[in-house]
Write a protein that holds these residues in place. Structure first.
Motif, PDB file in Angstrom:
ATOM      1  N   HIS A  66       0.818  -1.212   0.000  1.00  0.00           N
ATOM      2  CA  HIS A  66       0.000   0.000   0.000  1.00  0.00           C
ATOM      3  C   HIS A  66       0.855   1.266   0.000  1.00  0.00           C
ATOM      4  N   ARG A  84      -0.927   8.157  -3.412  1.00  0.00           N
ATOM      5  CA  ARG A  84      -1.474   7.065  -4.218  1.00  0.00           C
ATOM      6  C   ARG A  84      -2.938   7.313  -4.536  1.00  0.00           C
ATOM      7  N   GLU A  86      -6.563   4.963  -5.410  1.00  0.00           N
ATOM      8  CA  GLU A  86      -7.052   3.594  -5.268  1.00  0.00           C
ATOM      9  C   GLU A  86      -8.130   3.416  -6.312  1.00  0.00           C
ATOM     10  N   TYR A  89     -10.907  -0.338  -7.527  1.00  0.00           N
ATOM     11  CA  TYR A  89     -11.686  -1.043  -6.507  1.00  0.00           C
ATOM     12  C   TYR A  89     -12.388  -2.227  -7.119  1.00  0.00           C
ATOM     13  N   ARG A  94     -11.287  -2.124  -0.526  1.00  0.00           N
ATOM     14  CA  ARG A  94     -10.035  -1.487  -0.868  1.00  0.00           C
ATOM     15  C   ARG A  94      -9.250  -2.390  -1.793  1.00  0.00           C
ATOM     16  N   VAL A  98      -2.260  -0.663  -5.381  1.00  0.00           N
ATOM     17  CA  VAL A  98      -2.549   0.760  -5.504  1.00  0.00           C
ATOM     18  C   VAL A  98      -1.657   1.340  -6.583  1.00  0.00           C
ATOM     19  N   ARG A 110      -8.548  10.449  -2.578  1.00  0.00           N
ATOM     20  CA  ARG A 110      -8.955   9.067  -2.339  1.00  0.00           C
ATOM     21  C   ARG A 110      -9.293   8.826  -0.872  1.00  0.00           C
ATOM     22  N   ASP A 154     -15.398   1.411  -1.237  1.00  0.00           N
ATOM     23  CA  ASP A 154     -14.955   0.709  -0.035  1.00  0.00           C
ATOM     24  C   ASP A 154     -16.045   0.858   1.024  1.00  0.00           C
TER      25      ASP A 154
END
Ligand code: ATP
Ligand code: MG
Length: 394
Positions: A66, A84, A86, A89, A94, A98, A110, A154
């Motif tokens: 991550h 980063r 994300e 998905y 999550r 990434v 994010r 998420d």
């Protein structure tokens, strides 16, 4: 700037000297704006994890997939995470992977809520593209961007919303709240460990009742195993004097009692065995306590901590005042306590009797301890031996 940030400035300096961007981010920025104590100071940077490791001599990989590396400065650990997104998905969770990016704003975008999507530079300058500060001042929990989308990306963020309600005493913004209702079902895709961890934080917050009420009315609670009976008795539950609960285990014991269930109801919660065991002790202790006040033997077996914990569970669920002073008093006057080393052992009993070991040992030990608690036997080996030999001849 708070002392904890000042102490971490050299970490930002070192990254900047190598040409990278670096900021304080997340919960510590939120908490410092609120004037609260801050715990972990988290750092976000444009440097990749590999580059972070090259800048600092001693690092630990804590979540390298991550983008997170643990960096030490003057003995303090700091989580340094590469900017980063994300974007990938899947399954309402999550992502496992990434994508690293070079802009701070992409990274802030994010993040879950506006109050958690701010960054601070080493001079204390705030980067707040989503007006988190304003929401903090209005005491509002609002997702960064569309709540429907963010909760679909998420689903755990929904439990985080009610957990922050409890911790911070904020309200959930109406659109965000509506999305909680509509998307709660996506929580069925989330690993129980993550849901349980957020639930524990919710209960430990300062307004758990309000947060639980919201979690029930949005149906978030349906996605915790076996809470259906609690949901049916929510009003009864929330009318209890729940402020007295001091630990996760006490809360879960009260919930089991209200639900007319045993500790086995938490089988699907992914709790450590020690936690389940303690809940069992509390439920069983409650049942005995509800019949009569603690006996000396019970207090001896339980020890003070467990006894006070049971007393709280009993008091909350029965609605009667807790008698902590009476417990302390009785305990202090006991000739032996849970912590007291015994002057004899099961092996001594075998030796003195010439008999083989068996269940009789446990029973005899219990008799001797009871005798000590009644003041009839002294906790001295020779005394116990004489008592035992005489008794055995009888
Ligand atoms: P706490 O005080 O409990 O540590 P926190 O805000 O620091 O609260 P963490 O779980 O430590 O919460 O996460 C750190 C930061 O990471 C958050 O402030 C938020 O910006 C981001 N974050 C954490 N979990 C998520 C998530 N599920 N979705 C998006 N962003 C998240
Ligand atoms: Mg944190």
């Amino acid at each position: 700037m708070k002392r904890e940030f000042v102490r971490a400035v050299p970490v930002l300096d070192q990254l900047e000297q190598r040409g990278y961007l670096a900021y304080f981010v997340g919960g510590s920025v939120r908490d410092s704006i609120m004037g609260k104590e801050i715990h972990d100071v988290d750092i976000a940077t444009s440097a990749t994890p590999q580059e972070v490791k090259e800048v600092f001599g001693h690092t630990i990989d804590v979540g390298i997939e991550h983008g997170t590396v643990l960096v030490f400065h003057e003995g303090e650990p700091y989580e340094v995470t590469t900017f980063r997104t994300e974007s990938l998905y899947k399954d309402f969770r999550r992502p496992d992977q990434v994508e690293f990016v070079t802009s701070l704003e992409e990274d802030l975008k994010r993040r879950d809520f506006t109050m958690n999507a701010m960054a601070m530079d080493k001079e204390g300058g705030l980067y707040d593209p989503f007006m988190g500060r304003e929401d903090i001042e209005s005491r509002i929990i609002r997702t960064v961007g569309s709540p429907d989308e963010r909760f679909s990306e998420d689903a755990l963020r929904m439990v985080r919303a009610v957990r922050f309600m409890s911790q911070l005493g904020f309200e959930v913004e109406p659109n965000t709240y509506q999305a909680l209702r509509e998307k709660a079902h996506l929580l069925s895709h989330i690993a129980q460990e993550r849901k349980t961890a957020e639930f524990q934080k919710l209960l430990a917050g300062k307004l758990p009742k309000e947060a639980l009420r919201a979690a029930a009315s949005t149906h978030i609670l349906y996605y915790y195993p076996e809470l259906d009976s609690l949901m049916e008795r929510m009003d009864e539950f929330l009318s209890l004097y729940l402020k007295e609960c001091q630990s996760f285990e006490e809360w879960l014991a009260v919930i089991a009692l209200v639900s007319s269930k045993k500790e086995s109801m938490y089988r699907g919660w992914k709790l450590p065995t020690a936690v389940i065991k303690r809940i069992k002790t509390l439920i069983e202790g409650y049942e005995q306590r509800n019949m009569a006040f603690f006996s000396r033997y019970q207090l001896y077996e339980l020890g003070l901590d467990n006894a006070h914990s049971i007393e709280r569970v009993w008091s909350v669920y029965s609605g009667q005042p807790a008698q902590h002073a009476a417990i302390d008093d009785l305990y202090a006057r006991m000739p032996i306590q849970k912590e007291t080393p015994l002057s004899f052992s099961g092996n001594d009993l075998i030796k003195w009797s010439g008999k083989k070991g068996g269940p009789w040992i446990k029973e005899t030990m219990k008799d001797i301890i009871q005798g000590m608690l009644d003041g009839e036997i002294v906790n001295e080996k020779e005394f116990v031996k004489q008592w035992f030999i005489l008794g055995n001849k009888r």
